[in-house]
Write an enzyme that holds these catalytic residues in place. Structure first.
Site, short mmCIF file in Angstrom:
data_model
loop_
_atom_site.label_atom_id
_atom_site.label_comp_id
_atom_site.label_asym_id
_atom_site.label_seq_id
_atom_site.Cartn_x
_atom_site.Cartn_y
_atom_site.Cartn_z
CE LYS A 137 -6.03 0.16 -1.55
NZ LYS A 137 -5.22 0.70 -0.44
CB THR A 172 -1.45 6.42 1.96
OG1 THR A 172 -1.66 6.94 0.64
CG2 THR A 172 -1.56 7.53 2.98
CG ASP A 219 -1.61 1.28 1.46
OD1 ASP A 219 -2.31 1.71 0.54
OD2 ASP A 219 -1.47 1.88 2.55
N GLY A 261 -4.96 4.39 -3.78
CA GLY A 261 -6.18 5.05 -4.21
C GLY A 261 -5.89 6.40 -4.84
#
Length: 674
Positions: A542, A366, A364, A515
């Site tokens: 995801k 962030t 991921d 995202g």
């Protein structure tokens, strides 16, 4: 792809108690209780056993009339109480036609118990009660150790639910009142104060603010929300109060849908067999076939039934070595402790073992590869001003604002050791920036929208390039003239580059899910040399992206920290949570990185590979000596006077157990670079 997930078949979980949703902590407590009771009963069993008395030369001191019946009674208690999980496991494995460790243990203790009981009541032979008791003790200890190192992910759904606030400020005709969120209905209006969680999905009908929904959607920057904008339940309101009209309740909400995705993904996990189970299956078949063959051959050769039976029982008991019962749990215990010392918490052992086979790691963005906070990446000077002057004036103005962009600029100035004075007459420009007097000059920090609105043209290739990377650009105006531009983005962690380089060096592909926009993702991917990336991925997509990578034939790990990562963490072959993230991401993961350091992902792979090597070595030590011991126990060398007695068999077991224990401890010498 039928990839392995949270195993339920291994030594520690193959018994029936592991199925049907029994409480994991209760199972651990049950094994602990059975172990201590059995261990306490084993001491008098050892002292009353003829073989032990003979070895210690204490026959005269410990023998008494009826001692064999006392020994029988104590051993019966250990067999039925301590051995109960294995007896249950035997029936469960036979029912599924998958005999494994439980079958082998139950077979060995049952043969030892019933044969020894027959000897007490008249059959010619030796009692194996002490072996029965110690075998049960060791197996209970092995299961207890193993189960403690494997934590279930059952808390994930509870953690998700806890993200929602329990109460909401309902705006009613008679005034505002606090009501349970569960009582909200579509069309209700609720007030959300600064810093509070938005109680449910809805639309802003009054007020303007920024909303932090990074933990839900993965967007790195707070999102501006005003009249008519949709908001998600569980996201955090920023600096201003807003009134929200409820649009979705209960199972309709975004968070409820994420909960459902996690639940479905958990239920869809396939099973994999444990290494020890496979070794146990081989030994079970060997014990049954060689034991039966031994009995038959000696009878055919004309030996007494008692002799033939004793040879068969010795084979059956020796075929279940104590060392095999500890081979895996000891390595698990050492590797779990070693991992914990390095801030790597292993929640699912089978997933940890699979980590050695990983071919791709999907991060991921962030909060995982990046810090999850705005920071200044570039400063562009305009109109002849110096860079430090641009930063000083912008930081002075923004020091009065709580906006994330403002915080990033102030933090940058402090990091550069650029001092600034507090501004005067500070005013926010709604949705566009802020203004104030700094050293008597009219200073503004504004968005591109403000420039367009006031006809200020700032054409600069440098700024255009920064904007094309998806960075947020704000402008410094001094007396209404552009003096500079500041570009901000989610700061890439300093450790991320090293982490990715180490993984690539191990032959693992590195990818990213986010995202954020394609421009932001492309910039991060280029900066870090990623093999692939997926941008603008909606939370519900995801897990699908993980499946897509798996469809390439790759074994995949997912590394994330947000609620929106939970389904993907569960879907991946190995789910790894960054510890600074949400509780739900941690609860959905197989492994947790407490230090929130992406370099620890590489450490997990290194430790997994080293652990697997030790497991294989221990299985050979734990089961390998049977190649010699079983034929001798069966009596193949009887013609030359060499028969393996239970005492010698016990000595071989002890040596094998010690070797396994020492080899497991050697795992501590592994150096995890981080």
């Amino acid at each position: 792809m039928d990839h392995a997930r949270h195993q339920e078949h291994g030594m520690g979980t193959a018994h029936p108690g592991a199925h049907g949703g029994h409480n994991h902590a209760a199972m651990i407590a049950d094994f602990r209780r059975r172990f201590w009771v059995s261990l306490a009963l084993t001491i008098p069993i050892l002292l009353l056993s003829p073989l032990i008395q003979h070895l210690l030369r204490l026959e005269a001191a410990l023998a008494f009339t009826g001692s064999s019946y006392v020994l029988f009674a104590l051993s019966s208690a250990v067999y039925f109480y301590g051995g109960w999980p294995f007896l249950k496991g035997l029936f469960a494995e036979l029912k599924t036609r998958k005999p494994a460790m439980m079958t082998l243990i139950a077979l060995a203790i049952s043969v030892a118990y019933f044969y020894s009981s027959a000897v007490v009541f008249g059959v010619q032979g030796e009692v194996f009660f002490w072996e029965l008791a110690t075998l049960i003790d060791v197996m209970l200890l092995g299961h207890w150790i193993e189960m403690k190192s494997v934590m279930g992910a059952s808390g994930a759904l509870e953690k998700l639910v806890q993200m929602m606030p329990s109460e909401a400020h309902l705006v009613a005709p008679e005034g505002m009142k606090d009501v349970p969120v569960a009582n909200l209905q579509r069309g209700d209006r609720v007030l959300v104060k600064p810093g509070e969680k938005i109680p449910t999905d809805g639309r802003v009908i009054e007020g303007r603010t920024t909303v932090n929904q990074a933990m839900l959607t993965g967007e790195s920057q707070p999102v501006e929300k005003g009249g008519g904008d949709e908001v998600i339940g569980g996201s955090v309101n920023g600096e201003s109060s807003i009134t929200v009209e409820v649009h979705k309740t209960g199972s309709e909400t975004y968070l409820s849908q994420v909960i459902e995705m996690v639940r479905r993904a958990q239920e869809s996990r396939s099973r994999t067999q444990d290494l020890a189970d496979r070794a146990a299956l081989v030994l079970t078949l060997t014990a049954l076939s060689v034991g039966g063959l031994t009995l038959a051959i000696w009878l055919v050769l004309g030996q007494h039934f008692e002799f033939a039976l004793a040879r068969m029982v010795t084979v059956m008991v020796i075929a279940c070595p104590h060392a095999l019962g500890l081979a895996i749990p000891l390595v698990v215990a050492v590797s779990t402790a070693l991992a914990a010392q390095h801030g790597l918490l292993i929640r699912d052992r089978s997933a940890f073992e699979r980590a050695r086979q990983l071919q791709a790691v999907v991060f991921d963005k962030t909060g995982t590869l990046t810090e999850g906070r705005f920071g200044v990446t570039d400063v562009v000077v305009l109109g002849g001003y110096a860079e430090d002057e641009v930063v000083r004036l912008a930081a002075a103005l923004e020091s009065q604002s709580e906006h994330p962009i403002a915080a990033g600029i102030v933090a940058y100035a402090k990091a550069k050791d650029i001092g600034f004075e507090p501004p005067k007459e500070f005013k926010a420009i709604p949705g566009k920036g802020a203004q104030a007097l700094v050293n008597g000059r009219n200073v503004k920090v504004v968005s591109p929208g403000y420039l367009e609105e006031h006809g200020l043209d700032v054409s600069d290739e440098r700024i255009a390039a920064l904007a094309s990377q998806g960075k947020t650009v704000v402008y410094l105006l001094i007396d209404e003239k552009p003096a500079g531009a500041v570009a901000l983005a989610d700061i890439i962690r300093a450790e991320s580059r090293e982490a990715l380089a180490r993984l690539k060096g191990m032959g693992v592909q590195v990818m990213m899910l986010t995202g954020d926009s394609a421009a932001v993702a492309r910039w991060v991917a280029q900066e870090m040399g990623l093999d692939d990336y997926f941008a603008e991925v909606l939370p519900g997509q995801k897990a699908e992206k993980i499946k897509a990578v798996q469809a390439r034939g790759l074994r995949v790990a997912m590394v994330g920290d947000g609620v929106n990562d939970a389904p993907a963490l569960v879907e991946a072959d190995v789910g790894i949570a960054i510890g600074a993230g949400t509780d739900v991401a941690i609860e959905s993961a197989d492994i947790v990185l407490v230090r929130s350091d992406p370099r620890d992902v590489a450490a997990i792979l290194e430790l997994s590979r080293a652990t697997y090597r030790k497991m294989i070595q221990n299985l050979w030590w734990g089961a390998g000596y049977n190649i010699v011991a079983i034929p001798l126990a069966a009596g193949v060398a009887y013609s030359i006077g060499l028969v393996l007695s239970p005492a010698v068999g016990a000595a071989l077991m002890s040596v094998s157990t010690v070797i396994v224990a020492i080899n497991a401890k050697l795992l501590q010498r592994v150096r995890l670079t981080a």
